[in-house]
Scaffold this motif. Sequence first.
Motif, PDB file in Angstrom:
ATOM      1  N   PHE A 141       0.889  -1.182  -0.137  1.00 55.05           N
ATOM      2  CA  PHE A 141       0.213   0.058   0.065  1.00 55.05           C
ATOM      3  C   PHE A 141       0.775   1.281  -0.048  1.00 55.05           C
ATOM      4  O   PHE A 141       0.798   2.137  -0.812  1.00 55.05           O
ATOM      5  N   SER A 142       1.996   1.290   1.038  1.00 52.08           N
ATOM      6  CA  SER A 142       2.776   2.394   1.047  1.00 52.08           C
ATOM      7  C   SER A 142       3.563   2.728  -0.258  1.00 52.08           C
ATOM      8  O   SER A 142       3.698   3.997  -0.825  1.00 52.08           O
ATOM      9  N   ARG A 143       3.831   1.706  -0.987  1.00 48.62           N
ATOM     10  CA  ARG A 143       4.907   1.754  -2.182  1.00 48.62           C
ATOM     11  C   ARG A 143       3.944   2.387  -3.092  1.00 48.62           C
ATOM     12  O   ARG A 143       4.520   3.223  -3.900  1.00 48.62           O
ATOM     13  N   GLU A 144       2.734   1.755  -3.343  1.00 43.94           N
ATOM     14  CA  GLU A 144       1.980   2.201  -4.616  1.00 43.94           C
ATOM     15  C   GLU A 144       1.117   3.538  -4.316  1.00 43.94           C
ATOM     16  O   GLU A 144       0.932   4.090  -5.487  1.00 43.94           O
ATOM     17  N   ALA A 145       1.046   4.004  -2.940  1.00 46.87           N
ATOM     18  CA  ALA A 145       0.324   5.181  -2.804  1.00 46.87           C
ATOM     19  C   ALA A 145       1.550   6.330  -2.682  1.00 46.87           C
ATOM     20  O   ALA A 145       1.082   7.546  -2.458  1.00 46.87           O
ATOM     21  N   LYS A 146       2.735   6.033  -3.029  1.00 47.46           N
ATOM     22  CA  LYS A 146       3.966   6.877  -3.028  1.00 47.46           C
ATOM     23  C   LYS A 146       3.631   7.607  -1.511  1.00 47.46           C
ATOM     24  O   LYS A 146       3.911   8.907  -1.620  1.00 47.46           O
ATOM     25  N   LEU A 147       3.848   6.863  -0.382  1.00 44.31           N
ATOM     26  CA  LEU A 147       3.390   7.557   0.852  1.00 44.31           C
ATOM     27  C   LEU A 147       4.710   7.153   1.873  1.00 44.31           C
ATOM     28  O   LEU A 147       5.157   5.749   1.813  1.00 44.31           O
ATOM     29  N   THR A 148       4.965   7.903   2.531  1.00 48.48           N
ATOM     30  CA  THR A 148       5.751   7.727   3.632  1.00 48.48           C
ATOM     31  C   THR A 148       5.051   7.356   4.881  1.00 48.48           C
ATOM     32  O   THR A 148       4.185   8.148   5.532  1.00 48.48           O
ATOM     33  N   LEU A 149       5.209   6.229   5.515  1.00 41.16           N
ATOM     34  CA  LEU A 149       4.261   5.573   6.490  1.00 41.16           C
ATOM     35  C   LEU A 149       5.041   5.181   7.609  1.00 41.16           C
ATOM     36  O   LEU A 149       5.955   4.317   7.586  1.00 41.16           O
ATOM     37  N   HIS A 150       4.788   5.609   8.825  1.00 41.77           N
ATOM     38  CA  HIS A 150       5.365   5.132   9.987  1.00 41.77           C
ATOM     39  C   HIS A 150       4.219   4.522  10.787  1.00 41.77           C
ATOM     40  O   HIS A 150       3.247   5.281  11.243  1.00 41.77           O
ATOM     41  N   ILE A 151       4.446   3.317  11.399  1.00 42.74           N
ATOM     42  CA  ILE A 151       3.646   2.531  12.412  1.00 42.74           C
ATOM     43  C   ILE A 151       4.206   1.945  13.473  1.00 42.74           C
ATOM     44  O   ILE A 151       5.193   1.212  13.414  1.00 42.74           O
ATOM     45  N   MET A 152       3.969   2.483  14.794  1.00 42.15           N
ATOM     46  CA  MET A 152       4.784   2.078  15.871  1.00 42.15           C
ATOM     47  C   MET A 152       3.444   1.583  16.823  1.00 42.15           C
ATOM     48  O   MET A 152       2.328   2.182  16.992  1.00 42.15           O
ATOM     49  N   GLN A 153       3.644   0.323  17.290  1.00 40.55           N
ATOM     50  CA  GLN A 153       2.836  -0.350  18.196  1.00 40.55           C
ATOM     51  C   GLN A 153       3.626   0.140  19.532  1.00 40.55           C
ATOM     52  O   GLN A 153       4.514  -0.485  19.881  1.00 40.55           O
ATOM     53  N   LEU A 154       2.711   0.971  20.381  1.00 43.02           N
ATOM     54  CA  LEU A 154       3.473   1.332  21.695  1.00 43.02           C
ATOM     55  C   LEU A 154       3.188   0.660  22.616  1.00 43.02           C
ATOM     56  O   LEU A 154       3.990   0.310  23.562  1.00 43.02           O
ATOM     57  N   ARG A 155       1.870  -0.214  22.491  1.00 38.65           N
ATOM     58  CA  ARG A 155       1.927  -1.513  23.440  1.00 38.65           C
ATOM     59  C   ARG A 155       0.584  -2.443  22.931  1.00 38.65           C
ATOM     60  O   ARG A 155       0.165  -2.023  21.975  1.00 38.65           O
ATOM     61  N   GLY A 156       0.530  -3.617  23.406  1.00 40.95           N
ATOM     62  CA  GLY A 156      -0.382  -4.386  22.829  1.00 40.95           C
ATOM     63  C   GLY A 156      -0.253  -5.781  22.958  1.00 40.95           C
ATOM     64  O   GLY A 156       1.082  -6.301  22.946  1.00 40.95           O
ATOM     65  N   GLU A 157      -0.969  -6.811  23.284  1.00 39.54           N
ATOM     66  CA  GLU A 157      -0.884  -8.102  23.437  1.00 39.54           C
ATOM     67  C   GLU A 157      -1.667  -8.838  22.272  1.00 39.54           C
ATOM     68  O   GLU A 157      -1.192 -10.008  21.680  1.00 39.54           O
ATOM     69  N   ASN A 158      -3.013  -8.357  22.193  1.00 43.32           N
ATOM     70  CA  ASN A 158      -3.842  -9.343  21.215  1.00 43.32           C
ATOM     71  C   ASN A 158      -3.546  -8.950  19.858  1.00 43.32           C
ATOM     72  O   ASN A 158      -3.879  -7.626  19.521  1.00 43.32           O
ATOM     73  N   SER A 159      -3.412  -9.740  19.056  1.00 47.50           N
ATOM     74  CA  SER A 159      -2.854  -9.641  17.510  1.00 47.50           C
ATOM     75  C   SER A 159      -4.223  -8.941  17.163  1.00 47.50           C
ATOM     76  O   SER A 159      -3.884  -7.909  16.043  1.00 47.50           O
ATOM     77  N   HIS A 160      -5.441  -9.332  17.235  1.00 44.62           N
ATOM     78  CA  HIS A 160      -6.616  -8.668  16.655  1.00 44.62           C
ATOM     79  C   HIS A 160      -6.615  -7.122  16.788  1.00 44.62           C
ATOM     80  O   HIS A 160      -6.804  -6.675  15.978  1.00 44.62           O
ATOM     81  N   HIS A 161      -6.336  -6.943  18.232  1.00 48.16           N
ATOM     82  CA  HIS A 161      -6.745  -5.537  18.644  1.00 48.16           C
ATOM     83  C   HIS A 161      -5.467  -4.866  17.787  1.00 48.16           C
ATOM     84  O   HIS A 161      -5.714  -3.845  17.347  1.00 48.16           O
ATOM     85  N   ILE A 162      -4.301  -5.205  17.865  1.00 49.03           N
ATOM     86  CA  ILE A 162      -3.270  -4.622  17.225  1.00 49.03           C
ATOM     87  C   ILE A 162      -3.235  -4.239  15.794  1.00 49.03           C
ATOM     88  O   ILE A 162      -3.114  -3.191  15.287  1.00 49.03           O
TER      89      ILE A 162
END
Length: 195
Positions: A141-162
């Motif tokens: 998605f980021s490659r084709e949208a020509k988008l700089t995208l940063h994603i940080m998981q600050l906390r979380g345990e449940n994969s569905h929720h994350i």
Amino acid sequence: MRIAKLNRKTNETDISLTLNLDGTGSSSINTDCGFLNHMLILLAAHSKMDLEITCVGDSDVDYHHTVEDIGISLGIALNQALGDKRGINRYGSCILPMDEALINVALDFSGRAMLCEDINLQTNKVGSFDTELCKEFMVAFSREAKLTLHIMQLRGENSHHIIEGIFKALARAIRVAITIDKGFEEQIPSTKGVI
């Protein structure tokens, strides 16, 4: 109207997609992956983009091609619908709680494709969905949208929720970034004069 329509057919997937950036968040999503359907419905709802996707993929193998190719198609459509990006805010961010998970997404419709992520999923599956496909979607998605995208998981345990937090935060950040900046509707949001 900032609308894009595309059809993308390969030996692995057959995708039809319509995207309206100035919508209400309505969606009609029909892929062969239920969890991906759920994430794309959330993406449309929280971004306020109208999104229609149908995909027939080789799910007898797994969902990899379906997820990656929808990421590619959605990125292409978003880039097309934005045109020269005249008047948009360009940048967007969101820190989003999803129960115990906390996700930070920041993005820039910079014309430069990049994904930087710090995601730590503790299970291999959510239902029949391979959790590693979340990253595959974001790369495509980021490659084709020509988008700089940063994603940080600050906390979380449940994969569905994350993963749900990631898609919702992405949607909210997109919503901010693609909104027209009132008073600057005719300006390209770059000192270069082009993005």
